[in-house]
Motif scaffolding. Structure first.
Motif, mmCIF file in Angstrom:
data_model
loop_
_atom_site.group_PDB
_atom_site.id
_atom_site.type_symbol
_atom_site.label_atom_id
_atom_site.label_comp_id
_atom_site.label_asym_id
_atom_site.label_seq_id
_atom_site.Cartn_x
_atom_site.Cartn_y
_atom_site.Cartn_z
ATOM 1 N N PHE A 1 -51.285 -54.805 -27.504
ATOM 2 C CA PHE A 1 -51.797 -55.250 -26.199
ATOM 3 C C PHE A 1 -50.643 -55.650 -25.276
ATOM 4 O O PHE A 1 -50.633 -55.309 -24.097
ATOM 5 N N ILE A 2 -49.676 -56.362 -25.856
ATOM 6 C CA ILE A 2 -48.536 -56.789 -25.034
ATOM 7 C C ILE A 2 -47.755 -55.572 -24.553
ATOM 8 O O ILE A 2 -47.476 -55.413 -23.358
ATOM 9 N N LEU B 1 -49.747 -53.550 -21.930
ATOM 10 C CA LEU B 1 -49.707 -54.134 -20.582
ATOM 11 C C LEU B 1 -48.346 -53.904 -19.936
ATOM 12 O O LEU B 1 -48.232 -53.566 -18.762
ATOM 13 N N LYS B 2 -47.295 -54.087 -20.756
ATOM 14 C CA LYS B 2 -45.937 -53.906 -20.245
ATOM 15 C C LYS B 2 -45.753 -52.476 -19.734
ATOM 16 O O LYS B 2 -45.233 -52.240 -18.646
ATOM 17 N N LEU C 1 -48.072 -50.374 -18.946
ATOM 18 C CA LEU C 1 -48.988 -50.075 -17.835
ATOM 19 C C LEU C 1 -48.408 -50.489 -16.492
ATOM 20 O O LEU C 1 -48.856 -50.031 -15.447
ATOM 21 N N SER C 2 -47.420 -51.378 -16.532
ATOM 22 C CA SER C 2 -46.890 -51.831 -15.250
ATOM 23 C C SER C 2 -45.716 -50.977 -14.782
ATOM 24 O O SER C 2 -45.068 -51.310 -13.802
ATOM 25 N N ASN D 1 -51.577 -47.307 -22.000
ATOM 26 C CA ASN D 1 -53.029 -47.395 -22.131
ATOM 27 C C ASN D 1 -53.468 -46.892 -23.499
ATOM 28 O O ASN D 1 -54.287 -47.511 -24.179
ATOM 29 N N ALA E 1 -52.539 -49.405 -26.301
ATOM 30 C CA ALA E 1 -53.472 -50.532 -26.351
ATOM 31 C C ALA E 1 -54.800 -50.091 -26.959
ATOM 32 O O ALA E 1 -55.421 -50.820 -27.750
ATOM 33 N N VAL F 1 -56.209 -62.107 -32.476
ATOM 34 C CA VAL F 1 -56.130 -60.945 -31.583
ATOM 35 C C VAL F 1 -57.026 -61.144 -30.358
ATOM 36 O O VAL F 1 -56.671 -60.788 -29.235
ATOM 37 N N THR G 1 -55.007 -63.737 -28.146
ATOM 38 C CA THR G 1 -53.883 -63.206 -27.373
ATOM 39 C C THR G 1 -54.378 -62.200 -26.339
ATOM 40 O O THR G 1 -53.960 -62.257 -25.181
ATOM 41 N N ILE H 1 -56.166 -64.210 -23.467
ATOM 42 C CA ILE H 1 -55.280 -65.025 -22.635
ATOM 43 C C ILE H 1 -54.313 -64.147 -21.844
ATOM 44 O O ILE H 1 -54.030 -64.409 -20.667
ATOM 45 N N LEU H 2 -53.807 -63.087 -22.488
ATOM 46 C CA LEU H 2 -52.914 -62.159 -21.771
ATOM 47 C C LEU H 2 -53.603 -61.629 -20.525
ATOM 48 O O LEU H 2 -53.029 -61.651 -19.432
ATOM 49 N N VAL H 3 -54.833 -61.144 -20.698
ATOM 50 C CA VAL H 3 -55.561 -60.619 -19.546
ATOM 51 C C VAL H 3 -55.831 -61.737 -18.548
ATOM 52 O O VAL H 3 -55.732 -61.537 -17.338
ATOM 53 N N ALA I 1 -52.240 -62.437 -16.932
ATOM 54 C CA ALA I 1 -51.772 -61.256 -16.205
ATOM 55 C C ALA I 1 -52.735 -60.935 -15.067
ATOM 56 O O ALA I 1 -52.321 -60.581 -13.963
#
Lengths: 340, 104
Positions: free
Chosen positions: A17-18, A21-22, A24-25, A34, A37, A295, A298, A301-303, A306
């Motif tokens: 997931f981390i 996201l990284k 994806l940016s 994508n 994840a 899981v 994390t 909270i990440l979403v 972010a």
């Protein structure tokens, strides 16, 4: 062996997931991110189904779980593939609403699970303590009552903490669900902008009512549990009022979600969807806290964090501030109402 | 008060995870270009679909005669799956579109 493999799977899931996201940016790696994840999610889901143990037992009801997964997959793939390119933001909003609804439903089930606690559970605690006490007696000069009291107060603390998290998950999930459905309706034109004079006062009142309800629920459940502990046998087990308060809070949260999004203009919808997206993240994290599931925690909270930053960035890209989008619209609505 | 403190103490590891994840989430996406805002939102939307795991646990723990848990859990599994699967597929479609644009 199963649970230790599962904890590794959860670790891998969190890392994907981390990473996802990284990646994806950044434009070059976005698509791969994508997929990574998604792979992590797949692992985490199937790991949970086959390896998760609760109270030393694997999960059951497999036919229900797989039927749900199958229906959800078919609907999700069809909806995602059929949607027109221009209608994608509203589709995202709908998906987000479903995640919010999912979190709220989990909270409702867990609430029912919590309040249908068997009062005898406290009585059942005593024999093992007696046994332990016998063993420890030669070593420890403690008294038995204190040991029992400690265990009971631990359980009470746990029940209270769980209730708080259940409530949080339900409120945030329900607001996100209702808000997302309204945002979806606004983007596809089926719901018009609607605001009335003093709407922000009504919103504040609804929010205050939710908070008061939550406090009342926490306190009354706490005293009820304590009464149950004090006299497990003769406490009449009536949770009707507590149920009533709980479902009123659920209803009010849905109303709040609707009122929150209704007055915001259609052009600002992507910002609102992003905000609701981070809400659902927090609701998912509440579930993670409840189940002690890293899981979910994390990922959620990440979403949540972010998503909040993304919301602010989106506002900046539109040359607006978040406050402007959320509160400015009320002002706009009022001005329009005053003019009309 | 004692209850609350002991609850926090029991879950201190989770609280650490939460706080670190908050900072991580902020760091990870703080330099995203504007074109990627919508796909990133959509991707994040799919990731919070991880709530499906909670739905699976609810469903898998429910006793055979607890119809409320079974029905609500079943609904939650469906909704969560739509969130996850739909989210990832839509994100992929969005990003595919970007790729097409680049080649032209």
């Amino acid at each position: 062996m199963g649970p230790s493999i599962l904890s590794l799977i959860y670790l891998i899931g969190s890392v994907t997931f981390i990473l996802g996201l990284k990646m994806l940016s950044k434009p070059d790696t976005a698509r791969k991110g994508n997929l990574i994840a998604a792979a992590g999610m797949f692992l985490a889901i199937f790991g949970t189904i086959f390896l998760y143990k609760s109270d030393g037992q694997y999960l059951h009801n497999y036919s229900w779980i797989f039927a749900g997964l199958l229906i959800g997959t078919i609907v999700g793939v069809l909806a995602a593939k059929k949607v027109k390119m221009t209608a994608m933001p509203e589709m995202v909003s709908m998906f987000n609403g479903m995640g919010g609804a999912c979190a709220a439903l989990i909270s409702v089930v867990e609430f029912n699970h919590l309040v249908t606690l068997d009062p005898d559970i406290f009585l059942k605690l005593i024999p093992p303590v007696e046994k332990l006490h016998g063993v420890l007696q030669s070593v420890l000069e403690g008294d038995k009552n204190r040991l029992v009291n400690d265990m009971v107060s631990n359980m009470l603390g746990d029940a209270r903490g769980q209730l708080l998290i259940i409530l949080l998950g339900m409120i945030i999930g329900a607001v996100s669900f209702a808000g997302s459905v309204i945002a979806w309706g606004k983007l596809n034109g089926s719901i018009r902008d609607f605001s009335f004079k003093g709407q922000h006062v009504v919103n504040l009142l609804v929010m205050a009512a939710i908070l008061v309800g939550a406090v009342v629920l926490m306190v009354s459940t706490g005293t009820k549990l304590e009464a149950m502990v004090a006299a497990p046998a003769d406490t009449p087990v009536s949770w009707t009022t507590i149920h009533l308060i709980f479902y009123t809070i659920l209803l009010l949260s849905i109303v709040y979600g609707v009122l929150f999004v209704l007055p915001i203009g259609g052009a600002d919808m992507p910002v609102v969807i992003s905000l609701l997206n981070s809400f659902t993240g927090v609701a998912a994290a509440c579930g993670g806290f409840l189940y002690n599931n890293p899981v979910m925690l994390t990922g959620g909270i990440l979403v949540g964090s972010a998503g909040t930053i993304l919301t602010i960035l989106m506002c900046k890209a539109m040359n607006r501030s978040l406050k402007n989008v959320l509160i400015g619209s009320f002002g706009g609505g009022q001005a329009a109402a005053a003019a009309g | 008060m004692d209850n609350i403190l002991s609850f926090l103490h029991q879950h201190i590891e989770l609280i650490y995870i939460i706080i670190l994840s908050v900072f991580l989430g902020v760091e990870v996406i703080s330099r995203v270009p504007a074109v990627l805002h919508t796909p990133l939102m959509s991707g994040a939307n799919a990731i919070h679909g991880v709530v499906i795991i909670g739905a699976i646990i609810v469903m898998g723990k429910a006793e055979q005669d607890n119809y409320l848990a079974l029905i609500l859990g079943f609904l939650a599994v469906i909704l969560g799956t739509i969130n996850v699967v739909g989210g990832f597929v839509v994100t992929d479609r969005m990003l595919e579109m970007f790729k097409g644009k680049k080649k032209q």
